[in-house]
Design a protein around this motif. Structure first.
Motif, short mmCIF file in Angstrom:
data_model
loop_
_atom_site.label_atom_id
_atom_site.label_comp_id
_atom_site.label_asym_id
_atom_site.label_seq_id
_atom_site.Cartn_x
_atom_site.Cartn_y
_atom_site.Cartn_z
N LEU A 33 13.56 23.95 0.54
CA LEU A 33 14.08 23.09 1.62
C LEU A 33 14.39 21.72 1.02
O LEU A 33 13.48 21.02 0.57
CB LEU A 33 13.03 22.95 2.73
N ASP A 34 15.66 21.38 1.03
CA ASP A 34 16.06 20.12 0.37
C ASP A 34 17.22 19.52 1.15
O ASP A 34 18.14 20.22 1.57
CB ASP A 34 16.48 20.40 -1.08
N ALA A 35 17.18 18.20 1.33
CA ALA A 35 18.21 17.50 2.10
C ALA A 35 19.46 17.21 1.27
O ALA A 35 20.45 16.70 1.81
CB ALA A 35 17.64 16.20 2.64
N PRO A 149 6.95 -0.62 -3.09
CA PRO A 149 7.11 0.14 -1.84
C PRO A 149 7.11 1.65 -2.09
O PRO A 149 6.59 2.41 -1.27
CB PRO A 149 8.47 -0.36 -1.31
N TYR A 150 7.67 2.09 -3.22
CA TYR A 150 7.61 3.54 -3.54
C TYR A 150 6.17 4.01 -3.62
O TYR A 150 5.77 4.95 -2.93
CB TYR A 150 8.34 3.82 -4.87
N SER A 151 5.37 3.34 -4.48
CA SER A 151 4.01 3.85 -4.68
C SER A 151 3.16 3.66 -3.42
O SER A 151 2.26 4.47 -3.14
CB SER A 151 3.36 3.22 -5.91
N SER A 153 4.31 3.98 -0.38
CA SER A 153 4.66 5.09 0.53
C SER A 153 4.01 6.39 0.05
O SER A 153 3.60 7.22 0.86
CB SER A 153 6.18 5.23 0.67
N LYS A 154 3.90 6.57 -1.26
CA LYS A 154 3.23 7.77 -1.77
C LYS A 154 1.73 7.70 -1.46
O LYS A 154 1.13 8.71 -1.08
CB LYS A 154 3.45 7.92 -3.28
N ALA A 155 1.13 6.52 -1.62
CA ALA A 155 -0.30 6.38 -1.31
C ALA A 155 -0.55 6.70 0.16
O ALA A 155 -1.51 7.40 0.52
CB ALA A 155 -0.78 4.96 -1.65
P1 NAD Z 1 13.76 13.53 -7.42
O1 NAD Z 1 14.18 12.22 -6.85
O2 NAD Z 1 14.43 14.04 -8.65
O3 NAD Z 1 13.94 14.68 -6.31
C1 NAD Z 1 13.59 14.49 -4.98
C2 NAD Z 1 14.17 15.64 -4.17
O4 NAD Z 1 13.75 15.49 -2.82
C3 NAD Z 1 15.69 15.70 -4.18
O5 NAD Z 1 16.13 17.02 -4.41
C4 NAD Z 1 16.07 15.24 -2.77
O6 NAD Z 1 17.28 15.80 -2.30
C5 NAD Z 1 14.85 15.72 -1.98
N1 NAD Z 1 14.68 14.95 -0.73
C6 NAD Z 1 14.65 13.60 -0.60
N2 NAD Z 1 14.50 13.27 0.69
C7 NAD Z 1 14.41 14.43 1.39
C8 NAD Z 1 14.23 14.75 2.75
N3 NAD Z 1 14.12 13.78 3.69
N4 NAD Z 1 14.17 16.05 3.12
C9 NAD Z 1 14.29 17.03 2.19
N5 NAD Z 1 14.48 16.79 0.88
C10 NAD Z 1 14.53 15.51 0.48
O7 NAD Z 1 12.19 13.42 -7.62
P2 NAD Z 1 11.26 14.04 -8.77
O8 NAD Z 1 11.26 13.12 -9.92
O9 NAD Z 1 11.61 15.46 -8.96
O10 NAD Z 1 9.84 13.92 -8.06
C11 NAD Z 1 9.35 14.97 -7.23
C12 NAD Z 1 7.99 14.58 -6.68
O11 NAD Z 1 7.08 14.34 -7.75
C13 NAD Z 1 8.00 13.31 -5.84
O12 NAD Z 1 7.13 13.50 -4.75
C14 NAD Z 1 7.45 12.24 -6.78
O13 NAD Z 1 6.79 11.24 -6.06
C15 NAD Z 1 6.48 13.06 -7.61
N6 NAD Z 1 6.23 12.56 -8.98
C16 NAD Z 1 7.28 12.28 -9.82
C17 NAD Z 1 7.02 11.86 -11.13
C18 NAD Z 1 8.15 11.61 -12.10
O14 NAD Z 1 7.88 11.15 -13.22
N7 NAD Z 1 9.40 11.90 -11.76
C19 NAD Z 1 5.69 11.68 -11.56
C20 NAD Z 1 4.65 11.97 -10.66
C21 NAD Z 1 4.93 12.41 -9.38
#
Ligand code: NAD
Length: 321
Positions: A33-35, A149-151, A153-155
């Motif tokens: 499921l992806d937007a 704000p990113y971190s 929102s994750k917290a």
């Molecule tokens: P990314 O930005 O490459 O991918 C995010 C995906 O989420 C995209 O495919 C996007 O279309 C989808 N998305 C965004 N908003 C959406 C919504 N409202 N509904 C449905 N889909 C939606 O991110 P990533 O780097 O692959 O990270 C994935 C996860 O891992 C995130 O939760 C991030 O916080 C976490 N994370 C990332 C890293 C890193 O180094 N990249 C490290 C630790 C944790």
């Protein structure tokens, strides 16, 4: 058989996760499921889009009716929640979509998972929720002190996820991983941005002194850890995931430059990011004591990653701004 819903499976980590899971577990089905935001790229899974066991639904995790109907109709038993807005710089420019997707979207998923009796909910989070530390490494019991704000929102989403376990008994697990690298990473993040700039003969923008430290993990090591946690993790627990490759930004830039046969004259120092955390570091003893280990050697994985971007210009060229 596991019927898994992966959210954000067209992003960097989620797409690598889906490919790996379908290769390694022929008995599972995955609904993605992806937007399809700017970071969600159908090309990331082009090679497996017709695989048996894989299906794709385009949709927003904030859409309650849609999320409920996907879980219910497909009889989903496991959720692996990657979907997020993930780029710190964008969250500094405008945090609203970060709060919407990362906090509200997670709440919608949790609520629907509860209604549908989902048996495992793995919430994918980040080392950034602990904030910065000059020395030592954060363990799972440390306080959260996000800076961007990113971190933040994750917290918020981590705490919400854990509250659904405490309050409702939903079998939630939170994973927190360090900086990932590998193929299919949107070229706004350091390694693909710098590699693709250099392939084009452009300089690479290093923030501030370039001495900020991150711990780098190959995306498949992260994903194998998530798979391991799906099998072996306990509901209500948090697991840090890290491989111990701590490098400052100048060191990682030097690695990319030398793999491309270039030198430091290609570095352009730029104004530091506001609120730029100095150092992230995680203690992953808890997960390692259960038997997980990172498998990929850092130098080899970096060489393969840089080669992947050199050889797959078709993938990144349309994404460069
Ligand atoms: P990314 O930005 O490459 O991918 C995010 C995906 O989420 C995209 O495919 C996007 O279309 C989808 N998305 C965004 N908003 C959406 C919504 N409202 N509904 C449905 N889909 C939606 O991110 P990533 O780097 O692959 O990270 C994935 C996860 O891992 C995130 O939760 C991030 O916080 C976490 N994370 C990332 C890293 C890193 O180094 N990249 C490290 C630790 C944790």
């Amino acid at each position: 058989m596991k019927r898994i819903l992966v959210t954000g499976g067209l992003g960097f980590i989620g797409s690598n996760f889906i490919r790996m899971m379908l290769e390694e577990h022929p008995d599972i089905t995955i609904t993605n499921l992806d937007a399809v935001t700017y970071a969600g790229n159908p090309a990331n899974l082009k090679d497996i889009e017709n695989e048996p066991g894989y299906s794709f639904t385009r949709g927003d995790i904030c859409d309650r009716d849609l999320v409920f109907s996907v879980l219910d109709r497909q009889n989903i038993d496991t959720i692996v929640h990657f979907a997020a807005e993930s780029h710190v710089d964008r969250s500094i420019e405008d945090s609203s979509v970060f709060v919407r997707t990362n906090v509200l979207g997670t709440q919608v998923l949790l609520e629907s998972a509860l209604k549908c009796g989902v048996e495992r909910f793995v919430h994918i989070s980040t080392d950034e929720v602990y904030g910065s530390t000059p020395d030592g490494s954060f363990s799972e019991t440390d306080n959260l002190a996000p800076s961007s704000p990113y971190s933040a929102s994750k917290a918020g989403s981590d705490l919400l996820a854990l509250s659904y376990h405490k309050t409702h008994g939903l079998p939630v697990i939170v994973t927190r991983c360090t900086n990932n690298f590998g193929p299919y990473q949107y070229p706004e993040k350091l390694i693909p941005l710098f590699t693709t700039n250099l392939v084009d003969g452009k300089k690479v923008p290093v923030y501030g002194s370039g001495k900020n430290v991150r711990d780098w993990i190959y995306v498949l090591d992260h994903n194998r850890a998530v798979d391991f946690i799906l099998e072996n993790g306990s509901p209500g627990e948090i697991y840090n995931i890290s491989s111990g490759n701590e490098l400052n930004n100048l060191e990682i830039t030097g690695t990319i430059l030398s793999l491309l046969g270039m030198d430091e004259s290609m570095i352009e120092y730029v104004a530091d990011r506001p609120g730029h955390d100095w150092r992230y570091s995680l203690d992953s003893t808890k997960l390692r004591s259960m038997g997980w280990r990172p498998e990929y050697d850092f130098e080899t994985a970096m060489r393969e990653t840089v080669s992947w971007y050199r050889e797959n210009e078709w993938w990144w060229r349309p994404l460069k701004r």
